[in-house]
Design an enzyme around this catalytic site. Structure first.
Site, PDB file in Angstrom:
ATOM      1  CB  ILE A   1     -58.871 -12.590  -7.762  1.00 39.83           C
ATOM      2  CG1 ILE A   1     -59.991 -12.408  -8.798  1.00 39.83           C
ATOM      3  CG2 ILE A   1     -58.570 -11.282  -7.037  1.00 39.83           C
ATOM      4  CD1 ILE A   1     -61.365 -12.191  -8.164  1.00 39.83           C
TER       5      ILE A   1
ATOM      6  CE  LYS B   1     -44.219 -12.075 -19.170  1.00 32.91           C
ATOM      7  NZ  LYS B   1     -44.302 -12.419 -20.609  1.00 32.91           N
TER       8      LYS B   1
HETATM    9  P1  BMP Z   1     -36.933 -11.370 -27.493  1.00 31.40           P
HETATM   10  O1  BMP Z   1     -35.969 -12.565 -27.418  1.00 31.40           O
HETATM   11  O2  BMP Z   1     -37.342 -11.033 -28.868  1.00 31.40           O
HETATM   12  O3  BMP Z   1     -36.454 -10.202 -26.672  1.00 31.40           O
HETATM   13  O4  BMP Z   1     -38.300 -11.868 -26.814  1.00 31.40           O
HETATM   14  C1  BMP Z   1     -38.367 -12.206 -25.468  1.00 31.40           C
HETATM   15  C2  BMP Z   1     -39.690 -12.869 -25.177  1.00 31.40           C
HETATM   16  O5  BMP Z   1     -39.697 -13.275 -23.806  1.00 31.40           O
HETATM   17  C3  BMP Z   1     -40.889 -11.963 -25.374  1.00 31.40           C
HETATM   18  O6  BMP Z   1     -41.967 -12.773 -25.814  1.00 31.40           O
HETATM   19  C4  BMP Z   1     -41.174 -11.445 -23.985  1.00 31.40           C
HETATM   20  O7  BMP Z   1     -42.551 -11.176 -23.811  1.00 31.40           O
HETATM   21  C5  BMP Z   1     -40.728 -12.594 -23.098  1.00 31.40           C
HETATM   22  N1  BMP Z   1     -40.210 -12.224 -21.758  1.00 31.40           N
HETATM   23  C6  BMP Z   1     -39.096 -11.430 -21.579  1.00 31.40           C
HETATM   24  O8  BMP Z   1     -38.481 -10.984 -22.549  1.00 31.40           O
HETATM   25  N2  BMP Z   1     -38.672 -11.139 -20.310  1.00 31.40           N
HETATM   26  C7  BMP Z   1     -39.292 -11.620 -19.193  1.00 31.40           C
HETATM   27  O9  BMP Z   1     -38.868 -11.333 -18.094  1.00 31.40           O
HETATM   28  C8  BMP Z   1     -40.403 -12.454 -19.374  1.00 31.40           C
HETATM   29  C9  BMP Z   1     -40.843 -12.758 -20.656  1.00 31.40           C
HETATM   30  O10 BMP Z   1     -41.878 -13.577 -20.821  1.00 31.40           O
END
Ligand code: BMP
Length: 269
Positions: free
Chosen positions: A98, A94
């Protein structure tokens, strides 16, 4: 035909981006659209789960800065397992800065992300320059098969990545076809937009996918593989639903089957 009614094989055949082609070919070959979000804290645990679940996933998503012991052995291990089990590596970095700073964070630094991650993501919060910077590194960086997903929405409660932010994410993606593969979003975004061109085919990666939970105590909000695929998702990102299960191997097979059945339903003529 709308892209969501096409098969991965059909989309692979007509896509102009080699990394997207490869991604669709992997999905087709392995019959999986699962992306494992392997949010584990040590190299040993990360490589162990990548090895055991690797045959059932299309992509392994990392948060490499979560590791307490990241180093050359992590990169070597991930790269070797990605080849052995035929999956891609996606570093969920993510980027948000800049362009000049992001190039340094991507290309070198402690994490060497450009060296090992096929896919990275970035937000357009800083404006178009961030994508321009990543695109430049990808085109001139001397390594093939590298791409970006734009974080166009977020699954957490109260997310401000909505509306105009999401709309502009799609507009910017259209300007960088050599490096922007698509989006991280809860649903299909681009083909409904008034500026969609006939041939464009952005890939949709969807986070917040879980078969049994609705969310967590810190604002995460889940949907199921079935609703995600019905909404136009192409790849389902699941973390705790898989690695947190009593038996992760059984769990990954359940997500694989649910995701694949939902895909076949959508793509069937
Ligand atoms: P989990 O399925 O355990 O909730 O993990 C979700 C993963 O996706 C995490 O690595 C989180 O950082 C990422 N993530 C998210 O959950 N929502 C978003 O909007 C963007 C993400 O990258």
């Amino acid at each position: 035909a709308s892209k969501s009614t096409l098969s991965y094989a059909q989309r692979a055949a007509r896509h102009s981006n080699p990394l997207v082609k490869k991604l669709f070919e992997i999905a087709e070959r392995k019959k999986t659209n699962v992306v494992l979000s392997a949010d584990l804290a040590s190299t040993k645990e990360l490589l162990a789960i990548a090895d055991s679940l690797g045959p059932h996933i299309a992509v392994l998503k990392t948060h490499i800065d979560i590791l307490s012991d990241f180093g050359p052995a992590t990169i070597r291990g991930l790269t070797e397992l990605a080849q052995r089990h035929d999956f891609l590596l996606f570093e969920d970095r993510k980027f948000v800065d800049i362009g000049n700073t992001v190039q340094k964070q991507y290309k070198g630094g402690a994490l060497m992300i450009h060296e090992w991650a096929h896919i990275v993501n970035a937000t357009i919060l800083p404006g178009e320059g961030i994508i321009q910077a990543l695109d430049q590194t990808i085109r001139e960086g001397g390594i093939t098969e590298r791409g970006v997903l734009i974080l166009a929405e977020m699954t957490s409660k109260g997310s401000l990545a909505v509306g105009e932010y999401t709309r502009v994410s799609v507009e910017i993606a259209r300007k960088y076809p050599q490096s922007v593969l698509g989006f991280v979003s809860t649903k299909e975004l681009s083909s409904h937009s008034p500026n969609a061109t006939r041939d464009e085919d952005f890939v949709v990666f969807t986070t917040g996918v879980n078969l049994s939970s609705k969310g967590d105590a810190l604002g995460q909000q889940y949907q199921t593989p079935t609703t995600a695929m019905a909404g136009g998702s192409d790849f389902l990102i699941a973390g705790r639903g898989i690695y947190g299960a009593k038996d992760p191997l059984i769990a990954v097979k359940e997500y694989q089957q649910a995701g694949w059945e939902a895909y076949e339903q959508r793509a069937s003529p």
